[in-house]
Design a protein around this motif. Structure first.
Motif, mmCIF file in Angstrom:
data_model
loop_
_atom_site.group_PDB
_atom_site.id
_atom_site.type_symbol
_atom_site.label_atom_id
_atom_site.label_comp_id
_atom_site.label_asym_id
_atom_site.label_seq_id
_atom_site.Cartn_x
_atom_site.Cartn_y
_atom_site.Cartn_z
ATOM 1 N N LYS B 111 0.741 -1.206 -0.104
ATOM 2 C CA LYS B 111 0.108 0.152 -0.020
ATOM 3 C C LYS B 111 0.827 1.232 0.082
ATOM 4 O O LYS B 111 1.757 1.390 0.782
ATOM 5 N N LEU B 112 0.391 2.377 -0.733
ATOM 6 C CA LEU B 112 1.268 3.593 -0.678
ATOM 7 C C LEU B 112 0.654 4.385 0.140
ATOM 8 O O LEU B 112 -0.618 4.302 0.501
ATOM 9 N N SER B 113 1.483 5.146 0.743
ATOM 10 C CA SER B 113 0.821 6.233 1.849
ATOM 11 C C SER B 113 0.783 7.431 1.154
ATOM 12 O O SER B 113 1.684 7.898 0.364
ATOM 13 N N PRO B 114 -0.203 8.541 1.632
ATOM 14 C CA PRO B 114 -0.144 9.976 0.898
ATOM 15 C C PRO B 114 1.118 10.587 1.085
ATOM 16 O O PRO B 114 1.439 11.136 -0.006
ATOM 17 N N ALA B 115 1.761 10.395 2.223
ATOM 18 C CA ALA B 115 3.070 11.106 2.513
ATOM 19 C C ALA B 115 4.333 10.448 1.571
ATOM 20 O O ALA B 115 4.935 11.686 0.786
ATOM 21 N N GLN B 116 4.106 9.340 1.105
ATOM 22 C CA GLN B 116 5.096 8.929 0.226
ATOM 23 C C GLN B 116 4.684 9.349 -1.217
ATOM 24 O O GLN B 116 5.747 9.582 -2.037
ATOM 25 N N GLN B 131 8.198 12.691 -15.713
ATOM 26 C CA GLN B 131 7.441 13.601 -14.672
ATOM 27 C C GLN B 131 6.015 12.649 -14.300
ATOM 28 O O GLN B 131 5.318 12.192 -15.096
ATOM 29 N N PRO B 132 6.143 12.507 -13.061
ATOM 30 C CA PRO B 132 4.899 11.661 -12.553
ATOM 31 C C PRO B 132 3.475 12.251 -12.743
ATOM 32 O O PRO B 132 3.184 13.577 -12.498
ATOM 33 N N ARG B 133 2.587 11.300 -13.331
ATOM 34 C CA ARG B 133 1.361 11.927 -13.780
ATOM 35 C C ARG B 133 -0.027 11.203 -13.340
ATOM 36 O O ARG B 133 -1.086 11.560 -13.511
ATOM 37 N N ILE B 134 0.492 9.919 -12.880
ATOM 38 C CA ILE B 134 -0.538 8.960 -12.587
ATOM 39 C C ILE B 134 0.062 8.338 -11.264
ATOM 40 O O ILE B 134 1.110 7.897 -11.148
ATOM 41 N N VAL B 135 -1.020 8.147 -10.277
ATOM 42 C CA VAL B 135 -0.659 7.158 -9.015
ATOM 43 C C VAL B 135 -1.509 6.122 -9.224
ATOM 44 O O VAL B 135 -2.723 6.176 -9.588
ATOM 45 N N ASP B 150 -11.147 5.872 3.330
ATOM 46 C CA ASP B 150 -10.474 7.302 3.890
ATOM 47 C C ASP B 150 -9.023 7.332 3.297
ATOM 48 O O ASP B 150 -8.577 8.326 2.893
ATOM 49 N N GLU B 151 -8.478 6.286 3.161
ATOM 50 C CA GLU B 151 -6.961 6.187 2.722
ATOM 51 C C GLU B 151 -7.062 6.457 1.203
ATOM 52 O O GLU B 151 -6.010 7.240 0.714
ATOM 53 N N ILE B 152 -7.904 6.090 0.446
ATOM 54 C CA ILE B 152 -8.135 6.257 -0.924
ATOM 55 C C ILE B 152 -8.364 7.806 -1.137
ATOM 56 O O ILE B 152 -8.002 8.427 -2.039
ATOM 57 N N ALA B 153 -9.379 8.331 -0.281
ATOM 58 C CA ALA B 153 -9.685 9.609 -0.535
ATOM 59 C C ALA B 153 -8.402 10.548 -0.084
ATOM 60 O O ALA B 153 -8.096 11.321 -0.859
ATOM 61 N N ILE B 155 -5.238 9.725 -0.558
ATOM 62 C CA ILE B 155 -4.442 9.481 -1.864
ATOM 63 C C ILE B 155 -4.962 10.320 -2.988
ATOM 64 O O ILE B 155 -4.004 10.903 -3.638
ATOM 65 N N ALA B 156 -6.295 10.352 -3.152
ATOM 66 C CA ALA B 156 -6.843 10.916 -4.269
ATOM 67 C C ALA B 156 -6.355 12.491 -4.106
ATOM 68 O O ALA B 156 -6.079 13.134 -5.032
ATOM 69 N N ASP B 157 -6.600 12.960 -2.960
ATOM 70 C CA ASP B 157 -6.610 14.234 -2.531
ATOM 71 C C ASP B 157 -4.979 14.857 -2.950
ATOM 72 O O ASP B 157 -4.504 15.549 -3.807
ATOM 73 N N VAL B 158 -3.884 14.077 -2.316
ATOM 74 C CA VAL B 158 -2.510 14.539 -2.926
ATOM 75 C C VAL B 158 -2.302 14.062 -4.266
ATOM 76 O O VAL B 158 -1.483 14.923 -4.987
ATOM 77 N N THR B 159 -2.846 13.099 -4.850
ATOM 78 C CA THR B 159 -2.523 13.137 -6.337
ATOM 79 C C THR B 159 -3.144 14.146 -6.935
ATOM 80 O O THR B 159 -2.337 14.941 -8.136
ATOM 81 N N HIS B 160 -4.226 14.620 -6.839
ATOM 82 C CA HIS B 160 -4.870 15.673 -7.640
ATOM 83 C C HIS B 160 -4.169 17.238 -7.263
ATOM 84 O O HIS B 160 -4.010 18.024 -8.231
ATOM 85 N N LYS B 161 -3.479 17.324 -6.021
ATOM 86 C CA LYS B 161 -3.037 18.407 -5.741
ATOM 87 C C LYS B 161 -1.684 18.494 -6.719
ATOM 88 O O LYS B 161 -1.367 19.573 -6.653
ATOM 89 N N ASN B 162 -1.218 17.441 -6.880
ATOM 90 C CA ASN B 162 0.077 17.491 -7.836
ATOM 91 C C ASN B 162 -0.397 17.290 -9.152
ATOM 92 O O ASN B 162 0.576 16.883 -10.156
ATOM 93 N N ASN B 163 -1.709 17.604 -9.584
ATOM 94 C CA ASN B 163 -1.981 17.503 -11.010
ATOM 95 C C ASN B 163 -1.843 16.363 -11.661
ATOM 96 O O ASN B 163 -1.379 16.191 -12.886
ATOM 97 N N ALA B 164 -2.083 15.284 -10.885
ATOM 98 C CA ALA B 164 -1.940 14.046 -11.424
ATOM 99 C C ALA B 164 -3.285 13.195 -11.468
ATOM 100 O O ALA B 164 -4.430 13.571 -10.777
ATOM 101 N N TYR B 165 -3.491 11.878 -11.886
ATOM 102 C CA TYR B 165 -4.454 11.154 -11.833
ATOM 103 C C TYR B 165 -4.532 9.842 -10.937
ATOM 104 O O TYR B 165 -3.440 9.418 -11.039
#
Lengths: 339, 339, 339, 339
Positions: B111-116, B131-135, B150-153, B155-165
């Motif tokens: 499992k990936l963590s949001p911090a990672q 350039q990372p674009r997808i998690v 909640d973990e997926i939420a 992760i989605a949050d940090v992903t989208h903040k970084n302009n990724a999918y």
């Protein structure tokens, strides 16, 4: 401008420009069938052994991609370090162009160990797993460290035992050779390196990189692949003469030794500064250090350099063939002002 | 044969076979323009939200490659775990077909963590770095673990903040849903997952995988890409009807729940055996354990299973929709004999 | 719905469905290590010769791409016709996936001649020119025509003389065999075809395509390539049993003969209609004709079919294993109404 | 050596060498962030219009591949002539690197007509057909012919009406401009060309090629793609200064005019010789002719040149910036001796 950003910020050595002018007359066959390229191929055979096959390419990324591509089947993979240039500094070119997986192993000093490599040969024959077929090391490494001759020999041994090839990314191979005080051949051909990306650009050329096949069983038909990878130079004599000049009259050795010495000088001076911690052994022409934010914020305006790790504020200071003692003195003064 | 090797060793559910026979008459438009596929697309919209765009593909690797390829520019990269199926179990297909780099991060439980993830978005705009674009996350994971909603939420949050999918590999999405006791939509669309690889094969189909675009801005022109990736099924009705059957009358839920229960039963029984150490939380239909060599040498002759880690002798035992309590009893008995 | 659009609009043969149900029990090894696949491999050896190596794939595009990819070096090219399926009907998959050039030669009846092929082997050894290494023919062709056994032998001869391989795209190989009244082996293995894409989908399967290496020197390690091309089927027994059923009890022959006869019937009837001109010899299960706009505008609402050439209004009418005499009668009536 | 083989057999112009030496001092930012490159970008904006975006690359193949790749989706195709350099002289690089199909149309003089292009836009939206998205023309063409300004405008018109882009391969764009007696802008930007491969190497540089985006909507993020295609030059100032010199003081015009005049002179003289038939209008610096075997067998030993068509014994004679009237006289004498 003076900088400690990269050896590719430096100009070309004047002897290189002179050589360009000297051959700039008359027609020559294009695409490497010229006389200068023939001489260069001969010179590489003297330096790396009589079986050496030489293919000039445009740049270091081109050299690495051609070397790896030519040795891989479509389902095979490359073992390298997490820090390797092919892994983090070529814009994903190896994956994009070759379609190959890079298996990037952790390495604190950017060096692979034989044990690490041995462990990475897993799931042999399992079609679900991209099969490791090349081990790629960098000499000198991306962290300015060196493999000893024995270390390369041991890596070649474990690589070959696993039916794989050993690639050496020699973007700074000259700096490595003078630091080891060995001939090129002693730490490549003689200890089992199969293919080398030989770099001249960072050691005082305008451009000049070559793929050298040392293993006599390799390197067939590579000219076709080079062309289809957009790495074939039409007026090749102008690149060949640069490499020939570099490899004549010890120009490569003079330039690389000087750059290495400047890095030692810089390391000695900054190691005494408060808040600056040198993070890697200084073995060639690079100094890596963690620095206060004020240093990385302010000094680059005067002397450009790169932040290597955004998270730890580790920076890289690179010396070139033309770095002077005065440059080092001025740079250290700028750092002091920023501290 | 009975096995604990993989849920794809199991047969298809009889309801699936019956559905195949039921639609096997008359002509239907090929390549997905048939009526059954239209019904399936409707069904996925009910389950994942009205913006869902559905593209059937042949297999899980095809689903992952199509999903990732469709969202990447040629110089972009995918963040995933070291254990992800795309990284170690697809024969290098993502690199070969997409030409994209996978940035594989360490993860003890797959499992990936949001911090990672946040730390992995480095060197933005630097052309030397892919350039990372997808998690990409897997739910349930390759280690049989689960992300909470909640973990997926997060992760989605940090992903989208970084302009990724955010991509979710749902090869075993049914097992995840029943374990979480949530609808598909609650842990995907509702929390920001952009695209899902929806898997049916491992939950009792002959074959049936789909790429679902949940983000309404995505999924245009994917039919062209699917064809050029050899993933277009001509007689698509036969795959569509399988997925439609799976998603009707709770078949997916019945099958996945049962498989998960059998894994719990197995875990309970083997956890008492000497020398066997369960290495991961048993949250869906897999049990991971380190076992003595005698177990991995002998038991697979009777009940095939896979060694997951050659170096630690960690094995994977997978339950399927058709695993019976008797199978578990017999398997545990075989393990005891081997110990 | 009834149609003359494609043999892939037709349902699967009932014997195929029955076979699927018959094997749907118990566990079997995944990814082709099952017993049914072993039987199929045996059956292909009986039909194509004892050196045949069989690799099942998902669809015809997958078969063609795998076959071609496995025989090409990265700088090599494929000679084919302008009308070949690989050239105009696979969404560019061969170029995208293999990265290979298709040298598409003109061919009024979608057939290559030996002379044409001989002329296409130019610039041998010139790295600026993608080097032709495979000749790909389709049997029966995309225009419903046939190569005779002698024609294939002559093509194999010129191909091998030029150090190239002969690939046969057999998406409709059954229709060809019955039309030639030859065994598969007589027009492939026996006359020098190196590799075949064997198609079952269009002859009454749900899905079932295979790459067959006939040349005993070819086909090594193809399982790795198949996986990395996303063409590996996990529950392979379900595809294998379909092909095995097709190749048992002459099912393939019964179905293909019938489809061919229906095309003859259709051709006979439409050839008498004013304004309709049959453009190609009707040798298998397709009829090509130029028709008035009113026909291509109106008839497809009732009986779908494809316009083959937008510029000449040439259409394709395809018969399937399940086309009935009544279908033909009704279709001709619809055409008459539209005229 | 003197030759009529290619303008890339010629040396670099002395003004180019002088410029290289003039900038060979001090550090400059690498990878195009230097001052010389900034000046060159400015110069291209003066010549092609203020929206021009410039990306230097290594060679002509690199320019063409980058230009095409940056405008294509993975399932799209390029319309070009059968004779185009991208089709027959780049070792298959466009297919290999981009994965795109080239739709190569017949063209007796290596020129596309608007009608031909219009006819090639077929099967729009059909996922089975690689969708044409770029029209690529070469100016001057591979057969030494020219598109008029009006012809390019008409091609741009039909291209844009079909929602496609117009690419102009300008490997010899200088020769074209002087032959048309037009500015670069007049036959590119002003008439709707979207992107140009601008060539300097064949007009007297060591190396110097650039991709120019003229359409202001194009060219975003191309720096990433350039790097991942191995086309990023580290010490870019040395290439930029060559192009800047070429585009200053009319050097490009002086060199190209002279080469064109020498071709006229050559054509005039050989057209009188028995057995030699000029096959194309001589509009720039190339002469194409069919010759007796004795000419193509013997003359190249003294004056190298290429046979263009092995089947018709058509040859190409190319003049360069340094071809002298004496060269022409000597060459014609050699031909006469061979006749």
């Amino acid at each position: 401008m003076r900088s400690f950003a990269s050896d590719n910020y430096a100009p070309a050595h004047p002897e290189v420009l002179a050589a360009l002018s000297a051959i700039n007359q008359g027609h020559q066959r294009a695409y490497g069938a010229d006389e200068v390229t023939a001489q260069l191929e001969q010179r590489f055979m003297e330096l790396f052994g009589p079986n050496t096959k030489t293919f000039l390419v445009w740049n270091g990324t081109g050299a690495n991609v051609l070397a790896l591509y030519s040795l891989l089947k479509p389902w095979e993979a490359v073992i390298c370090t997490k820090w390797s240039h092919i892994n983090v500094d070529e814009g994903g070119a190896p994956e994009r162009i070759i379609g190959a997986k890079l298996i990037d192993l952790p390495a604190v000093d950017a060096k692979l160990s034989p044990a690490q490599i041995a462990e990475a040969f897993i799931r042999t024959g399992d079609e679900h797993y991209a099969q490791p077929r090349i081990v790629s090391i960098t000499q000198s490494t991306e962290y300015g460290t060196l493999y000893s001759v024995d270390e390369i020999a041991a890596i070649a041994d474990v690589t070959h035992k696993n039916n794989a090839y050993l690639h050496l990314d020699g973007a700074r191979i000259g700096n490595a050779a003078v630091a080891l005080n060995k001939s090129f051949k002693e730490f490549t051909t003689d200890v089992g390196v199969d293919v080398v990306s030989f770099g001249g650009t960072k050691n005082g050329l305008i451009n000049g990189e070559a793929v050298l096949y040392l293993n006599p069983l390799l390197g067939e038909k590579v000219k076709h692949l080079r062309k289809s990878l957009m790495q074939l130079n039409s007026k090749m004599r102008y690149t060949s003469v640069q490499l020939l000049t570099l490899l004549s009259n010890d120009l490569w050795k003079r330039s690389a030794s000087h750059a290495n010495q400047m890095a030692q000088l810089l390391a000695n001076q900054v190691s005494k500064l408060p808040g600056i911690k040198i993070t890697q052994p200084v073995q060639v022409n690079a100094v890596f250090a963690t620095v206060p934010q004020s240093v990385s914020d302010n000094v680059p305006n005067e002397f450009p350099f790169y932040v290597w790790n955004e998270h730890t504020n580790e920076v890289r200071w690179m010396c070139a063939w033309d770095t002077t003692e005065q440059d080092v003195t001025d740079f250290v003064a700028a750092i002091k002002r920023a501290l």
